[in-house]
Scaffold this motif. Structure first.
Motif, short mmCIF file in Angstrom:
data_model
loop_
_atom_site.label_atom_id
_atom_site.label_comp_id
_atom_site.label_asym_id
_atom_site.label_seq_id
_atom_site.Cartn_x
_atom_site.Cartn_y
_atom_site.Cartn_z
N GLN A 16 0.84 -1.19 0.00
CA GLN A 16 0.00 0.00 0.00
C GLN A 16 0.88 1.25 0.00
O GLN A 16 2.00 1.23 0.52
CB GLN A 16 -0.92 0.01 1.22
N CYS A 23 0.79 5.65 0.54
CA CYS A 23 0.16 6.94 0.78
C CYS A 23 0.35 7.76 -0.49
O CYS A 23 1.47 7.88 -1.00
CB CYS A 23 0.81 7.64 1.97
N THR A 57 -4.72 10.13 1.43
CA THR A 57 -5.28 9.02 0.67
C THR A 57 -4.28 7.87 0.61
O THR A 57 -3.07 8.07 0.67
CB THR A 57 -5.66 9.44 -0.76
N VAL A 61 -4.71 1.20 -2.33
CA VAL A 61 -4.87 -0.18 -1.86
C VAL A 61 -5.03 -1.08 -3.07
O VAL A 61 -6.01 -0.96 -3.81
CB VAL A 61 -6.07 -0.32 -0.92
N TYR A 99 -7.68 0.65 -5.43
CA TYR A 99 -8.63 1.51 -4.73
C TYR A 99 -7.91 2.71 -4.11
O TYR A 99 -6.70 2.65 -3.84
CB TYR A 99 -9.35 0.72 -3.63
N GLU A 153 -8.41 5.18 -0.85
CA GLU A 153 -9.17 5.40 0.37
C GLU A 153 -8.81 6.75 1.00
O GLU A 153 -7.68 7.23 0.85
CB GLU A 153 -8.92 4.28 1.37
N TYR A 201 -8.50 9.04 4.56
CA TYR A 201 -8.34 8.99 6.02
C TYR A 201 -8.09 10.39 6.55
O TYR A 201 -7.63 11.28 5.82
CB TYR A 201 -7.15 8.10 6.40
N PRO A 225 -10.74 6.45 9.65
CA PRO A 225 -11.07 6.06 8.26
C PRO A 225 -12.34 6.78 7.82
O PRO A 225 -13.39 6.62 8.45
CB PRO A 225 -11.29 4.55 8.37
N THR A 269 -13.59 4.30 2.82
CA THR A 269 -12.71 3.17 2.55
C THR A 269 -13.48 2.07 1.81
O THR A 269 -14.69 2.15 1.63
CB THR A 269 -12.13 2.60 3.86
#
Length: 462
Positions: A36, A38, A53, A56, A68, A70, A72, A83, A86
């Motif tokens: 993963q 950032c 973000t 993923v 994906y 996500e 946060y 979260p 997500t």
């Protein structure tokens, strides 16, 4: 039945696969597909929160598609992570609303096939839609008032174009069916139709002036990738009259740009001359007009790749210098630069920062030879803090040591590179060598994480 030749081939292939064994606990191909990252960091106006973000990757058992994205939120003071959005989502272009109470982003939701701007309150609750433009949104910016936002899109298809598409006429004529990317402005509550500000040229990006009365936009004659690279100029657009005037005199490639806090000047990154291969200089120009001033050091052996402002009289810029990067300030009138952050000293290669206007709180996406991409927080004069550990399992892997190497070319130019040693390397032992040669000179590799699908450094080291 298989013949002897087929059986022999399978046996040889099996032996080959067995021979390609990995050192115990080393980085393997499946690890690459599980990492993963950032991908963005935006600090709140008061410096108390960072919206970020995370990329993923999809699992092998899922439907084909991109990774994906996500969303946060993290408290700078406590480090507590919340979260926000997500799962099977794609969140990008995260921005703080000028009020500091909401976070906006671009995504596709509710069966909408086009990207739109959405917003969510920092107090929680459901996200709500802010734009509903038929052609979707390429990019957007908040008006300083927070009551309007600007966005870039192409005009919607005409009735005839829609009818032809339904009948199967989906072919295009290269450079004949181009649609310009236009700049629009609309009320944040969607109480009126968006107003188109440009016509007959393509807008690639833009920034509102601090007083909200005008826009700086990079514009080219055509919506072509070559025009994006080589023919963009910065124009000032008066929001009341829609009149435009060119403000930058750059030749060739253009980078980002930013207004000074008082709106009187514009800093921008650009190439030094037409034949330059990349953006490498920092310029400043008065919004009222005049010649641009180059603020980069003379004969600079690096690339200035992002500019902004510390205050009305001081420009801030990020540069790649060899395998490291730096953050520097320089007076808008010119002079010696002051390097305020150096990745060689911190060990963290950082992207362009998001920071508060008082210049006291910074958020970065950073990496190192052991960190793919995590969230970092920094206060000038203090130690950089790592706020996330997105891949804690990497600590259980044996990684090859990554070092910086230099050597002389035959014309006495110093060449720099990165060497990843085999896992379990022993001095004096010969090992196979894999060389990944970057063609350049448009970009360079920094001394950060070097293991992705296209450059699997630690996989080969294992």
């Amino acid at each position: 039945m298989m013949n002897q030749k087929s059986i022999r081939f399978i046996l040889i292939l099996s032996m080959f696969i067995v021979a390609i064994s990995f050192a115990a606990d080393s980085f393997v191909p499946t690890d690459v597909l599980s990492t993963q990252y950032c991908t963005s960091a935006e600090i709140s106006p008061d410096g108390k929160w960072i919206a970020y973000t995370v990329r993923v990757p999809r699992q092998a058992t899922e439907e084909p598609g991109g990774a994906y994205g996500e969303l946060y939120l993290i408290s700078v003071k406590t480090g507590e992570i919340f979260p926000y959005i997500t799962g099977e989502v794609s969140i990008r272009q995260v921005q703080w609303h000028p009020s500091g109470e909401k976070i906006s982003f671009v995504t596709k939701r509710d069966d909408n096939k086009k990207n739109q701007v959405w917003m969510i309150s920092t107090a929680g609750g459901e996200a709500f839609q802010v734009t509903d433009f038929e052609s979707g949104i390429y990019s957007y910016r908040w008006h300083p008032s927070g009551k309007k936002l600007g966005f870039i899109s192409v005009r919607p298809d005409t009735k005839r174009e829609k009818q032809l598409e339904k009948k199967g006429y989906e072919f295009i004529y290269f450079e004949e069916d181009l649609k310009h990317r236009n700049l629009y402005i609309q009320d944040a509550d969607m109480s009126a139709e968006p107003e188109k500000l440009t016509e007959g040229a393509t807008v690639w990006d833009f920034e509102f002036s601090p007083d909200g009365k005008s826009v700086a936009a990079s514009i080219s004659p055509k919506n072509l990738i070559d025009h994006r690279y080589m023919f963009r100029k910065i124009y000032m657009i008066d929001l009341a009259t829609k009149k435009m005037k060119q403000i930058s005199d750059n030749e060739g490639k253009l980078g980002n740009y930013a207004f000074s806090p008082d709106g009187s000047k514009l800093a921008y990154g650009a190439a030094k001359m037409l034949k330059d291969h990349q953006v490498s200089q920092a310029y400043v120009v008065n919004v009222s007009g005049g010649e641009s001033k180059n603020l980069a050091p003379p004969n600079f052996r690096g690339h200035v790749n992002w500019v902004n402002w510390k205050d009305n009289n001081t420009v801030l810029y990020r540069a790649n210098e060899g395998v490291w990067n730096t953050l520097s300030t320089v007076k808008a009138s010119g002079g010696e630069r002051d390097i305020i952050l150096h990745s060689k000293e911190t060990g963290i290669v950082f992207r362009e920062p998001s920071y508060t206007r008082d210049f006291k709180h910074f958020a970065f996406v950073g990496s190192s030879p052991e960190i793919p991409a995590d969230l970092f927080y920094w206060q000038p004069g203090k130690k950089m803090q790592r706020l996330t550990t997105l891949n804690p399992w990497i600590a259980e892997r044996d990684l090859g040591k990554q070092t910086v190497v230099q050597y002389q070319s035959r014309d006495s130019v110093t060449i720099e590179g990165l060497l990843i040693h085999p896992v379990g390397y022993e001095e004096g032992t010969q090992y196979p060598l894999v060389v990944f040669v970057h063609g350049g000179p448009e970009a360079n590799y920094s001394n950060g994480w070097m293991t992705r699908y296209s450059t699997p450094g630690q996989v080969m080291a294992g």
